[in-house]
Design a protein around this motif. Structure first.
Motif, mmCIF file in Angstrom:
data_model
loop_
_atom_site.group_PDB
_atom_site.id
_atom_site.type_symbol
_atom_site.label_atom_id
_atom_site.label_comp_id
_atom_site.label_asym_id
_atom_site.label_seq_id
_atom_site.Cartn_x
_atom_site.Cartn_y
_atom_site.Cartn_z
ATOM 1 N N PHE A 139 39.356 41.176 32.652
ATOM 2 C CA PHE A 139 38.014 40.668 32.989
ATOM 3 C C PHE A 139 37.906 40.706 34.507
ATOM 4 N N GLN A 140 36.857 41.329 35.009
ATOM 5 C CA GLN A 140 36.730 41.451 36.459
ATOM 6 C C GLN A 140 35.916 40.274 37.018
ATOM 7 N N ALA A 141 36.369 39.742 38.170
ATOM 8 C CA ALA A 141 35.623 38.668 38.828
ATOM 9 C C ALA A 141 34.211 39.154 39.131
ATOM 10 N N PRO A 142 33.181 38.330 39.023
ATOM 11 C CA PRO A 142 33.247 36.922 38.612
ATOM 12 C C PRO A 142 33.020 36.717 37.111
ATOM 13 N N SER B 123 34.490 36.253 34.331
ATOM 14 C CA SER B 123 35.664 35.864 33.553
ATOM 15 C C SER B 123 35.639 34.352 33.378
ATOM 16 N N TYR B 124 36.557 33.817 32.594
ATOM 17 C CA TYR B 124 36.607 32.366 32.352
ATOM 18 C C TYR B 124 36.761 31.603 33.659
ATOM 19 N N THR B 125 37.661 32.082 34.521
ATOM 20 C CA THR B 125 37.928 31.361 35.774
ATOM 21 C C THR B 125 37.010 31.794 36.918
ATOM 22 N N GLY B 126 36.293 32.888 36.720
ATOM 23 C CA GLY B 126 35.488 33.436 37.811
ATOM 24 C C GLY B 126 36.312 34.368 38.691
ATOM 25 N N GLU B 127 37.611 34.515 38.377
ATOM 26 C CA GLU B 127 38.495 35.407 39.146
ATOM 27 C C GLU B 127 38.832 36.626 38.278
ATOM 28 N N ASP B 128 39.622 37.560 38.839
ATOM 29 C CA ASP B 128 40.149 38.641 37.998
ATOM 30 C C ASP B 128 41.109 38.025 36.992
ATOM 31 N N VAL B 129 40.945 38.382 35.738
ATOM 32 C CA VAL B 129 41.797 37.799 34.690
ATOM 33 C C VAL B 129 42.381 38.919 33.827
ATOM 34 N N LEU B 130 43.647 38.743 33.450
ATOM 35 C CA LEU B 130 44.277 39.656 32.510
ATOM 36 C C LEU B 130 44.795 38.826 31.340
ATOM 37 N N SER C 203 45.519 34.956 36.132
ATOM 38 C CA SER C 203 44.225 34.857 36.818
ATOM 39 C C SER C 203 44.430 34.810 38.324
ATOM 40 N N GLY C 204 43.664 35.608 39.045
ATOM 41 C CA GLY C 204 43.746 35.572 40.510
ATOM 42 C C GLY C 204 43.651 36.957 41.104
ATOM 43 N N PRO C 205 43.684 37.020 42.440
ATOM 44 C CA PRO C 205 43.434 38.295 43.121
ATOM 45 C C PRO C 205 44.510 39.367 42.915
ATOM 46 N N GLU C 206 45.687 38.967 42.395
ATOM 47 C CA GLU C 206 46.770 39.956 42.264
ATOM 48 C C GLU C 206 46.761 40.716 40.944
ATOM 49 N N VAL C 207 45.791 40.410 40.084
ATOM 50 C CA VAL C 207 45.759 41.058 38.773
ATOM 51 C C VAL C 207 45.723 42.585 38.913
ATOM 52 N N GLY C 208 44.874 43.094 39.806
ATOM 53 C CA GLY C 208 44.744 44.543 40.010
ATOM 54 C C GLY C 208 46.074 45.150 40.434
ATOM 55 N N ARG C 209 46.749 44.475 41.354
ATOM 56 C CA ARG C 209 48.036 44.976 41.861
ATOM 57 C C ARG C 209 49.094 44.997 40.748
ATOM 58 N N ILE C 210 49.134 43.930 39.933
ATOM 59 C CA ILE C 210 50.128 43.861 38.846
ATOM 60 C C ILE C 210 49.948 45.053 37.890
ATOM 61 N N LEU C 211 48.669 45.360 37.613
ATOM 62 C CA LEU C 211 48.397 46.470 36.694
ATOM 63 C C LEU C 211 48.761 47.809 37.334
ATOM 64 N N SER C 212 48.383 47.997 38.609
ATOM 65 C CA SER C 212 48.656 49.315 39.209
ATOM 66 C C SER C 212 50.155 49.533 39.434
ATOM 67 N N ASP C 213 50.899 48.424 39.684
ATOM 68 C CA ASP C 213 52.369 48.554 39.789
ATOM 69 C C ASP C 213 52.962 49.107 38.502
ATOM 70 N N ARG C 214 52.302 48.822 37.390
ATOM 71 C CA ARG C 214 52.809 49.272 36.087
ATOM 72 C C ARG C 214 52.071 50.516 35.604
ATOM 73 N N SER C 215 51.306 51.084 36.494
ATOM 74 C CA SER C 215 50.513 52.296 36.200
ATOM 75 C C SER C 215 49.622 52.119 34.976
ATOM 76 N N ILE C 216 49.054 50.917 34.860
ATOM 77 C CA ILE C 216 48.154 50.666 33.728
ATOM 78 C C ILE C 216 46.715 50.665 34.236
#
Ligand SMILES: Nc1nc2c(ncn2[C@@H]2O[C@H](COP(=O)(O)OP(=O)(O)OP(=O)(O)O)[C@@H](O)[C@H]2O)c(=O)[nH]1
Ligand SMILES: [Mg+2]
Length: 435
Positions: A63-66, A68-75, A22-35
């Protein structure tokens, strides 16, 4: 805000283990893995480490913010349930700058983002740790918003009460008689409502675990035999030698209304040696944790003062055993005659034990507070309302108004509308990692 990760399922081997990020880096983690993931849609992906090694075939949901469970980007990654595999995935994320979540940190973020009020977040912890169906139901009702719904009328009453009392202050000089007396029923209603919530919590809490039924009595009284007969199996060692049972032994006993825990103990009497002494000490210790004492005395024999004492204080039943050996003996009123082959008497005793579970049942619309923090805030609101009542009775509306405001603050803190940081810390430290 940093990005955090944690396993959300229990450690160990299982079909599936879920890792949440959970947090702002979720998008980056996915794009680093080309997912590329569509929002809220489970997708099978080859989950790779940073060095492009495939760690697992995982089912991934984003889950895209807001929303999601935490209100942040969640994977959420559903991995195969091997603890080694889960550790590899977490270590790889950690090397990528994603830190392991603290206990309760996901839920804490949900509260801080305004996704759920604190009172409901507390019920998440209570729901996970509930050990009886009653405490589970109590937590479920608070999680569904039952507490806010229940307390809203009281909160409104307190707002109106302060306003009316302040009016009394403004008009006090024109009024010969000190006012506010007509507001006393409002205060009484508020006190009654808080009482109900606290009493329901106390009932559930005292039954937060399966009720413990402790068998106690002289050596050879037939305690272990009675436990075996109730269980319907030869579970405990029985013999004609006094002092057979030494350690106390806990065994779950299913009853028609749920499970109670039977506790067999070493017989109490004149200790003849060190071992006797130690065994009896254990019996005294476990007696303190009893929800019900079964004081076991052989039929036909005089009841000793110590046995009478045990049978009189608090919740207890006097059970008279081995009635087959004393066919002409009649049990006095209030005592429970039984022998190991007397099915009817055993069934009646079992039924009586299951009543322990009934007393903690929640009424259909009843709400119980969850956790120590909520209890303390409700008690504070109660104390303030009592002071308010006292001030009204003394004709001091300005003081009464102040106490009414304090009661409202306590109620709002109870609901988690105002929450100091250290309170959040205290609440979530008791959560598990991953929640
Ligand atoms: N006839 C008959 N004998 C019984 C009955 N219940 C127990 N006994 C006998 O009484 C003796 C003592 O039984 P236990 O169950 O070991 O007694 P206890 O209270 O657990 O004894 P300690 O563990 O030594 O404190 C054994 O010989 C049992 O077989 C009963 O209902 N009828
Ligand atoms: Mg025994």
């Amino acid at each position: 805000m940093t990005t955090i990760c944690a396993p959300t399922t229990a450690p160990g081997r299982s079909a599936i283990s879920v890792v949440r990020v959970s947090g702002p880096e979720v998008g980056r983690i996915l794009s680093d893995r080309s997912i590329v993931l569509a929002e809220r849609r489970a997708t099978l992906v080859a989950w790779k480490a940073r060095d492009a090694r495939v760690l697992d075939q995982a089912l991934a949901v984003r889950f895209q913010a807001p929303r999601s469970y935490t209100g942040e980007d969640v994977l959420e990654l559903s991995l195969h349930g091997n603890p080694l595999l889960v550790r590899e995935v977490l270590e790889d994320l950690h090397a990528d700058g994603i830190r392991l979540a603290l206990p309760g940190e996901f839920t804490r973020r949900a509260v801080e983002a305004g996704r759920i009020p604190l009172s409901r977040a507390e019920s998440v912890g209570a729901l996970i740790h509930a050990e009886t169906s009653q405490s589970l139901e109590a937590a479920r009702r608070v999680l569904a918003g039952g507490l806010e719904e229940r307390l809203e009328p009281l909160r409104k009453t307190l707002v109106d009460l302060s306003a009316r009392l302040e009016l009394e202050v403004d008009f006090a000089e024109e009024d010969a008689v000190p006012g506010g007396q007509e507001l006393l029923p409002w205060v009484e209603d508020g006190l009654l409502e808080l009482d109900r919530l606290l009493a329901a919590q106390e009932r559930i809490r005292s039954r937060g675990h399966a009720p413990r039924v402790v068998l106690v009595g002289s050596p050879n009284a037939g305690k272990s035999s009675l436990a075996n007969a109730l269980l319907g199996e030869d579970r405990l060692l029985v013999s004609a030698i006094a002092g057979t049972t030494r350690d106390w032994i806990e065994i779950p006993l299913p009853t028609p209304r749920g499970t109670v825990v039977l506790v067999d103990t070493a017989g109490l009497g004149d200790a003849t040696d060190e071992l006797d002494h130690l065994a009896q000490e254990r019996t005294h210790r476990i007696l303190k944790a009893a929800d019900l004492r079964l004081v076991v005395v052989e039929a036909g024999r005089e009841i000793k003062a110590a046995e009478r004492h045990l049978a009189e204080g608090g919740a207890s039943l006097l059970v008279r055993t081995k009635t087959d050996l004393h066919p002409r003996w009649e049990a006095p009123q209030g005592q429970w005659p039984v022998h190991v082959a007397d099915r009817n008497a055993l069934a009646a005793l079992c039924e009586r034990l299951s009543e322990l579970l009934d007393s903690s049942q929640l009424a259909p619309d009843e709400i119980a507070l969850v956790g120590e923090r909520q209890r303390q805030e409700a008690c504070r609101a109660q104390r303030e309302l009592e002071s308010c009542r006292g001030a009204i009775a003394q004709g001091r509306p300005e003081i009464a108004a102040w106490h009414a405001r304090q009661a409202r603050c306590a109620l709002e803190e109870l609901l988690g509308e105002i929450t100091p940081d250290e309170v959040l810390g205290a609440v979530f430290s008791s959560f598990c990692i991953g929640k």
